[in-house]
Design an enzyme around this catalytic site. Structure first.
Site, PDB file in Angstrom:
ATOM      1  N   TYR A 315     -75.286 -35.952  47.893  1.00 51.68           N
ATOM      2  CA  TYR A 315     -76.508 -36.718  47.600  1.00 51.68           C
ATOM      3  C   TYR A 315     -77.263 -36.009  46.483  1.00 51.68           C
ATOM      4  CZ  TYR A 315     -75.688 -40.114  51.201  1.00 51.68           C
ATOM      5  OH  TYR A 315     -75.145 -41.142  51.911  1.00 51.68           O
ATOM      6  N   ASP A 329     -66.532 -35.450  54.468  1.00 49.75           N
ATOM      7  CA  ASP A 329     -66.345 -36.299  55.638  1.00 49.75           C
ATOM      8  C   ASP A 329     -65.029 -36.064  56.376  1.00 49.75           C
ATOM      9  OD1 ASP A 329     -68.816 -37.447  55.481  1.00 49.75           O
ATOM     10  OD2 ASP A 329     -68.161 -39.283  54.494  1.00 49.75           O
ATOM     11  N   TYR A 417     -71.938 -44.766  57.165  1.00 48.04           N
ATOM     12  CA  TYR A 417     -71.039 -45.428  56.229  1.00 48.04           C
ATOM     13  C   TYR A 417     -69.746 -45.867  56.874  1.00 48.04           C
ATOM     14  CZ  TYR A 417     -72.296 -45.760  51.377  1.00 48.04           C
ATOM     15  OH  TYR A 417     -72.810 -46.182  50.201  1.00 48.04           O
ATOM     16  N   HIS A 472     -76.134 -41.081  45.252  1.00 46.44           N
ATOM     17  CA  HIS A 472     -75.068 -40.210  45.770  1.00 46.44           C
ATOM     18  C   HIS A 472     -73.728 -40.627  45.190  1.00 46.44           C
ATOM     19  CE1 HIS A 472     -75.260 -43.755  48.366  1.00 46.44           C
ATOM     20  NE2 HIS A 472     -73.954 -43.611  48.484  1.00 46.44           N
ATOM     21  N   HIS A 474     -69.329 -40.871  46.141  1.00 46.40           N
ATOM     22  CA  HIS A 474     -68.251 -40.774  47.130  1.00 46.40           C
ATOM     23  C   HIS A 474     -66.995 -40.421  46.344  1.00 46.40           C
ATOM     24  CE1 HIS A 474     -70.578 -43.335  50.044  1.00 46.40           C
ATOM     25  NE2 HIS A 474     -71.058 -43.822  48.916  1.00 46.40           N
ATOM     26  N   HIS A 633     -72.953 -43.958  43.303  1.00 42.73           N
ATOM     27  CA  HIS A 633     -73.658 -45.042  43.982  1.00 42.73           C
ATOM     28  C   HIS A 633     -75.151 -45.009  43.672  1.00 42.73           C
ATOM     29  CE1 HIS A 633     -73.936 -47.623  47.877  1.00 42.73           C
ATOM     30  NE2 HIS A 633     -74.555 -48.166  46.854  1.00 42.73           N
TER      31      HIS A 633
HETATM   32 CU    CU Z   1     -72.638 -45.039  48.724  1.00 43.05          CU
END
Ligand code: CU
Ligand code: NAG
Ligand code: NAG
Ligand code: NAG
Ligand code: NAG
Ligand code: NAG
Ligand code: NAG
Length: 682
Positions: A315, A329, A417, A472, A474, A633
């Site tokens: 982030y 993750d 998410y 953020h 991914h 994002h």
């Molecule tokens: Cu996102």
């Protein structure tokens, strides 16, 4: 509006009989790459409980997974026509436990019921977090007086508060003695919604030591009102009219049943054959994918193993409450652990077949995730190939083949998410990997309700009253162990080089030509994708087509996205495997997880970037391709209160692998007669 009442459901009855039960008991029926069965997970637990670890208080199982057999042993066994149970690679489990504030790495041999190795891990970082310890940590604030005071100070109702565990990252602390397995517990408010992420109790941070299950630090720094509940709920039942116009009713009908077979975990469909595994850390794993070559009349290797090796989500808010939110993750939360049961007919179409998955709970006992993977044939109205020929006088030639693909799907919901992971196999030999992002944004409570009021940097988009969705990224880093027609392969960058025409004879001034560069060492294959046009290929330099072209597969990347963090930023040191979108390493069984085996609070000293720095030889070697698919994002209002799926993907596509179009002789499936229907128009 036209709608159709169909009498087709009788033909759909085959579905229920196809719900496969894949938990076989005897290991002799197992493929060496099958995930650990529930009974094997229980066996692992018993073996460890009967060892010296049995007497340890607070022994927790952080990771239990198949220790896949040595690649060459397995390949030899698989290719041996006389393969029998004696030479079968033994079933082994790799186990990571915590006890007495130590991480233990234990290798268990299931066939001999014994522990092969058992050592304390002394490096940096911690293993996967279990659901149970996160659950326990999430309960701690509720009995912690300062927290209760913060809640009442805000005039809120404690019974409407829910808490979640966040990994803390690493920000340069070097004192090993001081290192503790910490998490931050952040809380949200329900009270009229289920969208807890839309109602953060901003400013309250509870630090928990997972080993002692104690609150070690507590902050209540800022008081911003909790954003309102109104408009945050995403449940159908909570929506009020007017409702949007609908698409037509749709289903997929396969009167003869699906066109694939699943034996154990091995899927056979059209010209493909591959194995589908499941792991608590990485989720779905595609192994030993091979394709049948009609000319050669044999299966040819394409990929030994493919899976998401890490998923890095940093982030972009450097403030006290947010700076540490730089998640791994897979390595911290487990993509398999967070995988959710797929719902027939919504998560997967009506013709899907489901597989269950198992993992070890914190106590080592097996836990089932029903329908964790679905397999289905996808017909989306697309065209596999076509041509209309009108240049021949007196006749029109028209040939069309519909595109029917096979999809292996898993959905992993990591907190807010949801990641939809599709491995899609095409009859043409392509493997398309699709990633869909949906679910809820990570939101920050602020005092603002209009962008005009914002004079400071807020690190995100104001997407609702008092709600900032923080910027953020991914990054999904795929481990792709391609074996193009056997193991020894090379990586080739075929640059499209603009060239000036020198001869006066041509009216043209320029053209492009292809300049092949074979990567000799790892550094030659570290690629930042951008505008420079190049074909990226994994080829078998020992094999050629009849025309003399190197047999290969091409990586068709998605939209190029690279991390924008500075190299010396701690999250980027840990996430340095995103410095390039493409890496190629020589195969090494222990280099599985791009962020390192112990990603939680890792120092970035055992990542793909470090391994690749050794600059090993990769030409004509068994190589692994690592590809990072990324999303920057910048949230927008449409992502609120729940985000419509955002898709990306990449493709592995044959390039001079076949002698000609492999789907030339693929015929269209017989038409499905439209079932007896009554069409009504209103
Ligand atoms: Cu996102
Ligand atoms: C060897 O065993 C594997 C796994 O059971 C099987 O898939 C394969 O077909 C066997 N090979 C032959 C040639 O029988
Ligand atoms: C707090 O929430 C609980 C459960 O939702 C409810 O029963 C209770 O009445 C609420 N108390 C107050 C003071 O709002
Ligand atoms: C947990 O914290 C409490 C209060 O700070 C302390 O009394 C207790 O010893 C701690 N327990 C452990 C296991 O650290
Ligand atoms: C460790 O085990 C003891 C006894 O079972 C229990 O009282 C204690 O709460 C456990 N500690 C943690 C941190 O789970
Ligand atoms: C699936 O199994 C059936 C029956 O054994 C066989 O006829 C069919 O060819 C198989 N299909 C594939 C794709 O292997
Ligand atoms: C395999 O990888 C591990 C981890 O990077 C490393 O320690 C080991 O030396 C490697 N083995 C070989 C043969 O390169």
């Amino acid at each position: 509006m036209t709608y159709t009442l169909c009498f087709i459901f009788k033909t759909l009855c085959f579905c229920s009989s196809l719900l496969l039960s894949l938990s076989l008991t005897s290991s002799s029926h197992l493929h060496p790459l099958d995930p650990l069965t529930p009974s094997e997970i229980s066996q692992v637990r018993s073996i460890i409980k009967e060892s010296k670890h049995g007497s340890t208080q607070n022994l927790t199982f952080q990771y239990v997974g198949l220790d896949d057999p040595e690649k060459y042993t397995l390949l030899k066994w698989l290719s041996n026509p006389a393969n029998n149970s004696k030479s079968r690679p033994s079933r082994r489990a790799f186990v990571v436990t915590r006890s007495n504030k130590q991480t233990h790495e234990i290798m268990v041999d299931l066939s001999t019921n014994s522990i092969i190795s058992d050592q304390v891990y002394k490096g940096n970082g911690y293993p996967l977090m279990t659901f149970e310890e996160q659950g326990t940590a999430n309960e701690l604030p509720f009995t912690y007086t300062p927290f209760k005071e913060s809640i009442s100070k805000r005039g809120l109702n404690l019974s409407e508060v829910v808490c979640e565990t966040y990994s803390v990252g690493w920000f340069g602390e070097m004192n090993m003695k001081k290192q503790r397995r910490l998490v931050k517990v952040l809380c949200n408010y329900l009270d009229g919604t289920v969208n807890l992420y839309a109602r953060p109790l901003e400013g309250i941070t509870v630090v928990v030591d997972l080993d002692t299950m104690n609150i070690t630090d507590y902050e209540d720094r800022i008081t911003v009102p909790v954003p309102k509940a109104e408009g945050t709920d995403y449940r159908s039942s909570q929506q009020k009219p007017p409702f949007g116009p609908n698409a037509g009713r749709t289903t997929i009908v396969q009167p003869d049943g699906p066109g694939f077979n699943i034996t154990g975990h091995t899927v056979r469909w059209a010209d493909w054959k591959f194995h589908v595994g499941f792991d608590v850390r990485v989720g779905s794993i595609i192994s030993i994918a091979s394709i049948y070559d009609l000319d050669k009349q044999e299966f040819r290797d394409v990929m030994y193993r493919g899976y998401i090796s890490e998923l890095f989500v940093p982030y972009m808010d450097p403030t006290e409450e947010w700076y540490y939110k730089t998640f791994f993750d897979a390595g911290e939360f487990g993509l398999g652990l967070c995988a959710v049961p797929l719902e027939p007919k919504t998560d997967c179409p009506a013709n899907a077949v489901f597989m269950d998955g198992y993992y070890a709970g914190q106590d080592g006992k097996p836990i089932k995730i029903s329908n964790v993977i679905c397999v289905f044939e996808r017909y989306a109205g697309d065209i596999m190939w076509r041509h209309t020929e009108t240049a021949i006088p007196g006749e029109t030639i028209r040939e069309v083949r519909p595109e029917i693909n096979l999809v292996v799907r898993m959905v992993s919901t990591v907190g807010n998410y949801d990641y939809i992971i599709d491995w899609e196999f095409k009859q043409s030999g392509s493997i398309k990997i699709g990633v869909g992002l949906t679910g809820l944004l990570e939101m920050k409570a602020v005092k603002y309700s209009h962008t005009d009021q914002i004079k400071e940097d807020v690190y995100g988009t104001l997407i609702a009253d008092n709600t900032i969705a923080v910027y953020h990224d991914h990054f999904l880093t795929f481990h792709l162990d391609l074996d193009i027609d056997e193991e020894d392969n090379s990586f080739v960058k075929s640059k499209l080089q603009p060239t000036k025409v020198m001869e006066e004879s041509s009216p043209r001034k320029s053209y492009w030509k292809v300049v092949r560069e074979v990567a000799k060492h790892e550094s030659d294959a570290q690629i930042k994708l951008g505008l420079e046009p190049a074909e990226l290929l994994v080829v078998n330099p020992n094999k050629m087509t009849k025309m003399g072209n190197h047999i290969g597969y091409r990586l068709i990347p998605g939209f190029p996205v690279a991390s924008l963090l500075s190299d010396d930023d701690y999250p980027q040191i840990r996430g340095a495997f995103t410095n390039y979108q493409v890496w190629v390493t020589p195969y090494n069984k222990s280099e599985k997880w791009a962020g390192g085996p112990y990603a939680d609070q890792s120092h970035g000293d055992d990542t793909l970037a470090i391994w690749s720095h050794r600059n090993r030889e990769i030409e004509n070697k068994d190589i692994v391709l690592w590809y990072t698919l990324g999303f920057h994002h910048v949230p927008c209002q449409e992502d609120f209160p729940v985000m419509p799926t955002l898709n990306q993907g990449f493709e592995l596509r044959p390039s001079n692998f076949f002698e000609n179009n492999p789907v030339l002789k693929t015929r269209s499936p017989k038409n499905v007669e439209w079932p007896t229907c009554t069409n009504k128009t209103s």
